[in-house]
Design a protein around this motif. Sequence first.
Motif, PDB file in Angstrom:
ATOM      1  N   LEU A 132       0.836  -1.198   0.000  1.00 55.82           N
ATOM      2  CA  LEU A 132       0.000   0.000   0.000  1.00 55.82           C
ATOM      3  C   LEU A 132       0.873   1.251   0.000  1.00 55.82           C
ATOM      4  CD1 LEU A 132      -2.859  -0.793   2.557  1.00 55.82           C
ATOM      5  CD2 LEU A 132      -2.760  -1.255   0.116  1.00 55.82           C
ATOM      6  N   ILE A 133       1.927   1.218   0.804  1.00 56.93           N
ATOM      7  CA  ILE A 133       2.841   2.362   0.887  1.00 56.93           C
ATOM      8  C   ILE A 133       3.631   2.511  -0.411  1.00 56.93           C
ATOM      9  CG2 ILE A 133       4.861   3.276   2.101  1.00 56.93           C
ATOM     10  CD1 ILE A 133       3.765   1.883   4.628  1.00 56.93           C
ATOM     11  N   ASP A 134       4.061   1.397  -0.988  1.00 60.57           N
ATOM     12  CA  ASP A 134       4.866   1.436  -2.210  1.00 60.57           C
ATOM     13  C   ASP A 134       4.060   1.862  -3.435  1.00 60.57           C
ATOM     14  OD1 ASP A 134       7.010   0.568  -0.722  1.00 60.57           O
ATOM     15  OD2 ASP A 134       6.855  -1.522  -1.386  1.00 60.57           O
ATOM     16  N   ASP A 135       2.852   1.313  -3.579  1.00 60.23           N
ATOM     17  CA  ASP A 135       2.105   1.486  -4.822  1.00 60.23           C
ATOM     18  C   ASP A 135       0.999   2.544  -4.768  1.00 60.23           C
ATOM     19  OD1 ASP A 135       3.680  -0.564  -5.775  1.00 60.23           O
ATOM     20  OD2 ASP A 135       2.175  -2.112  -5.428  1.00 60.23           O
ATOM     21  N   TYR A 136       0.465   2.828  -3.591  1.00 61.01           N
ATOM     22  CA  TYR A 136      -0.680   3.741  -3.488  1.00 61.01           C
ATOM     23  C   TYR A 136      -0.518   4.786  -2.381  1.00 61.01           C
ATOM     24  CZ  TYR A 136      -2.631   0.141  -6.455  1.00 61.01           C
ATOM     25  OH  TYR A 136      -2.826  -0.754  -7.471  1.00 61.01           O
ATOM     26  N   ALA A 139      -3.022   7.854  -2.760  1.00 59.91           N
ATOM     27  CA  ALA A 139      -4.404   7.480  -2.471  1.00 59.91           C
ATOM     28  C   ALA A 139      -4.616   7.345  -0.967  1.00 59.91           C
ATOM     29  CB  ALA A 139      -4.765   6.177  -3.177  1.00 59.91           C
ATOM     30  N   LEU A 140      -3.651   6.711  -0.281  1.00 63.31           N
ATOM     31  CA  LEU A 140      -3.765   6.585   1.182  1.00 63.31           C
ATOM     32  C   LEU A 140      -3.712   7.945   1.856  1.00 63.31           C
ATOM     33  CD1 LEU A 140      -1.631   3.475   2.187  1.00 63.31           C
ATOM     34  CD2 LEU A 140      -4.089   3.758   2.339  1.00 63.31           C
ATOM     35  N   ALA A 141      -2.810   8.811   1.390  1.00 60.21           N
ATOM     36  CA  ALA A 141      -2.708  10.147   1.985  1.00 60.21           C
ATOM     37  C   ALA A 141      -4.003  10.931   1.769  1.00 60.21           C
ATOM     38  CB  ALA A 141      -1.518  10.891   1.399  1.00 60.21           C
ATOM     39  N   CYS A 142      -4.561  10.868   0.564  1.00 64.82           N
ATOM     40  CA  CYS A 142      -5.816  11.581   0.295  1.00 64.82           C
ATOM     41  C   CYS A 142      -6.955  11.033   1.146  1.00 64.82           C
ATOM     42  CB  CYS A 142      -6.165  11.480  -1.184  1.00 64.82           C
ATOM     43  SG  CYS A 142      -5.095  12.465  -2.246  1.00 64.82           S
ATOM     44  N   GLU A 164     -13.100  17.177  -1.376  1.00 62.33           N
ATOM     45  CA  GLU A 164     -12.174  17.229  -2.506  1.00 62.33           C
ATOM     46  C   GLU A 164     -11.238  16.023  -2.535  1.00 62.33           C
ATOM     47  OE1 GLU A 164     -10.079  20.922  -2.216  1.00 62.33           O
ATOM     48  OE2 GLU A 164     -11.878  22.125  -2.566  1.00 62.33           O
ATOM     49  N   MET A 165     -10.824  15.544  -1.374  1.00 59.21           N
ATOM     50  CA  MET A 165      -9.844  14.464  -1.293  1.00 59.21           C
ATOM     51  C   MET A 165     -10.448  13.063  -1.438  1.00 59.21           C
ATOM     52  SD  MET A 165      -6.835  15.566  -1.061  1.00 59.21           S
ATOM     53  CE  MET A 165      -6.008  17.111  -0.855  1.00 59.21           C
ATOM     54  N   LYS A 166     -11.680  12.899  -1.028  1.00 56.52           N
ATOM     55  CA  LYS A 166     -12.313  11.572  -1.040  1.00 56.52           C
ATOM     56  C   LYS A 166     -12.311  10.921  -2.428  1.00 56.52           C
ATOM     57  CE  LYS A 166     -14.703   8.288   1.012  1.00 56.52           C
ATOM     58  NZ  LYS A 166     -14.182   7.458   2.086  1.00 56.52           N
ATOM     59  N   PRO A 167     -12.617  11.657  -3.509  1.00 59.31           N
ATOM     60  CA  PRO A 167     -12.608  11.000  -4.831  1.00 59.31           C
ATOM     61  C   PRO A 167     -11.240  10.451  -5.243  1.00 59.31           C
ATOM     62  CG  PRO A 167     -13.815  13.064  -4.935  1.00 59.31           C
ATOM     63  CD  PRO A 167     -13.163  13.012  -3.590  1.00 59.31           C
ATOM     64  N   TYR A 168     -10.164  11.089  -4.820  1.00 57.51           N
ATOM     65  CA  TYR A 168      -8.822  10.577  -5.142  1.00 57.51           C
ATOM     66  C   TYR A 168      -8.571   9.244  -4.432  1.00 57.51           C
ATOM     67  CZ  TYR A 168      -7.963  15.223  -7.028  1.00 57.51           C
ATOM     68  OH  TYR A 168      -8.029  16.380  -7.752  1.00 57.51           O
ATOM     69  N   PHE A 169      -9.064   9.145  -3.199  1.00 54.69           N
ATOM     70  CA  PHE A 169      -8.950   7.891  -2.453  1.00 54.69           C
ATOM     71  C   PHE A 169      -9.762   6.790  -3.129  1.00 54.69           C
ATOM     72  CE2 PHE A 169     -10.720   5.262   1.094  1.00 54.69           C
ATOM     73  CZ  PHE A 169      -9.560   4.551   1.350  1.00 54.69           C
ATOM     74  N   VAL A 170     -10.997   7.119  -3.503  1.00 54.58           N
ATOM     75  CA  VAL A 170     -11.872   6.143  -4.163  1.00 54.58           C
ATOM     76  C   VAL A 170     -11.258   5.684  -5.484  1.00 54.58           C
ATOM     77  CG1 VAL A 170     -14.146   5.801  -5.219  1.00 54.58           C
ATOM     78  CG2 VAL A 170     -13.958   6.974  -3.016  1.00 54.58           C
ATOM     79  N   ASP A 171     -10.718   6.625  -6.259  1.00 57.45           N
ATOM     80  CA  ASP A 171     -10.054   6.260  -7.514  1.00 57.45           C
ATOM     81  C   ASP A 171      -8.882   5.315  -7.259  1.00 57.45           C
ATOM     82  OD1 ASP A 171     -11.811   7.794  -8.979  1.00 57.45           O
ATOM     83  OD2 ASP A 171     -10.419   9.474  -9.251  1.00 57.45           O
ATOM     84  N   GLY A 172      -8.148   5.551  -6.157  1.00 55.26           N
ATOM     85  CA  GLY A 172      -7.004   4.704  -5.819  1.00 55.26           C
ATOM     86  C   GLY A 172      -7.410   3.279  -5.519  1.00 55.26           C
ATOM     87  N   TYR A 173      -8.438   3.092  -4.673  1.00 56.06           N
ATOM     88  CA  TYR A 173      -8.799   1.703  -4.366  1.00 56.06           C
ATOM     89  C   TYR A 173      -9.513   1.028  -5.516  1.00 56.06           C
ATOM     90  CZ  TYR A 173     -13.548   2.946  -2.502  1.00 56.06           C
ATOM     91  OH  TYR A 173     -14.840   3.375  -2.326  1.00 56.06           O
ATOM     92  N   ARG A 174     -10.168   1.791  -6.372  1.00 55.14           N
ATOM     93  CA  ARG A 174     -10.763   1.184  -7.568  1.00 55.14           C
ATOM     94  C   ARG A 174      -9.678   0.715  -8.538  1.00 55.14           C
ATOM     95  NH1 ARG A 174     -15.876   5.244  -8.743  1.00 55.14           N
ATOM     96  NH2 ARG A 174     -17.226   4.372  -7.125  1.00 55.14           N
ATOM     97  N   ALA A 175      -8.629   1.526  -8.690  1.00 51.89           N
ATOM     98  CA  ALA A 175      -7.506   1.122  -9.551  1.00 51.89           C
ATOM     99  C   ALA A 175      -6.829  -0.132  -8.993  1.00 51.89           C
ATOM    100  CB  ALA A 175      -6.496   2.264  -9.663  1.00 51.89           C
TER     101      ALA A 175
END
Length: 199
Positions: A132-136, A139-142, A164-175
């Motif tokens: 999670l730390i290496d690849d995302y 997304a975790l920070a957002c 504003e930040m929540k969609p970046y997180f959602v995009d990260g876990y979807r990816a």
Amino acid sequence: MISLASPDSLYPLVRESISGALDFMIRHAIVETAIEFCRESRLVQDTVGPVSVAAGDSVLLVPADQPYQGRQLIRVFGEQMQPGTDGPQLQAGVDYQQLSGNELRANRAYAQFNAIFVVEPRQTAITIPQNLIDDYPLALACGTVARMADMPGKAWSNPQLAAEMKPYFVDGYRAAFRWRIENTAFNTFQNPVVKQEFF
């Protein structure tokens, strides 16, 4: 075995948007965000087995002394004790019972019992999965910023920033979910061929 790491490297990314929070508050928010990320993405997976089990035996997916726990079963398969009765994928409720996210009970005896499952950090964890730390990390920070900015009555509360930040997180876990599906053969779903007769 899951490779774990301290989330300290994410602190600077979170502190860019959240000021005034103590380190332990940020760590707790990062762990909660990592839990949600693992649940939604199914990215971090582990296996148990092959183990020999008798009917009625419980199988613990992850020992209680680990900082992470089993959450969701992906696939359970086994070979029964009787010769010639190979069991490919086993059925929940028929071949085994899921007692909790981290424990199963075999309904039949198996010479080789295996399970593939999603893992997530425990609420009390101080480490999170390394990938999670290496690849995302962004997304975790957002997700952490969104979680902390959404806390009411804090000096760093900012509902607009959270939105504003929540969609970046959602995009990260979807990816991450898409990546897991594309890179794991038994997770892929194929529609059956539909046969039709025409006059």
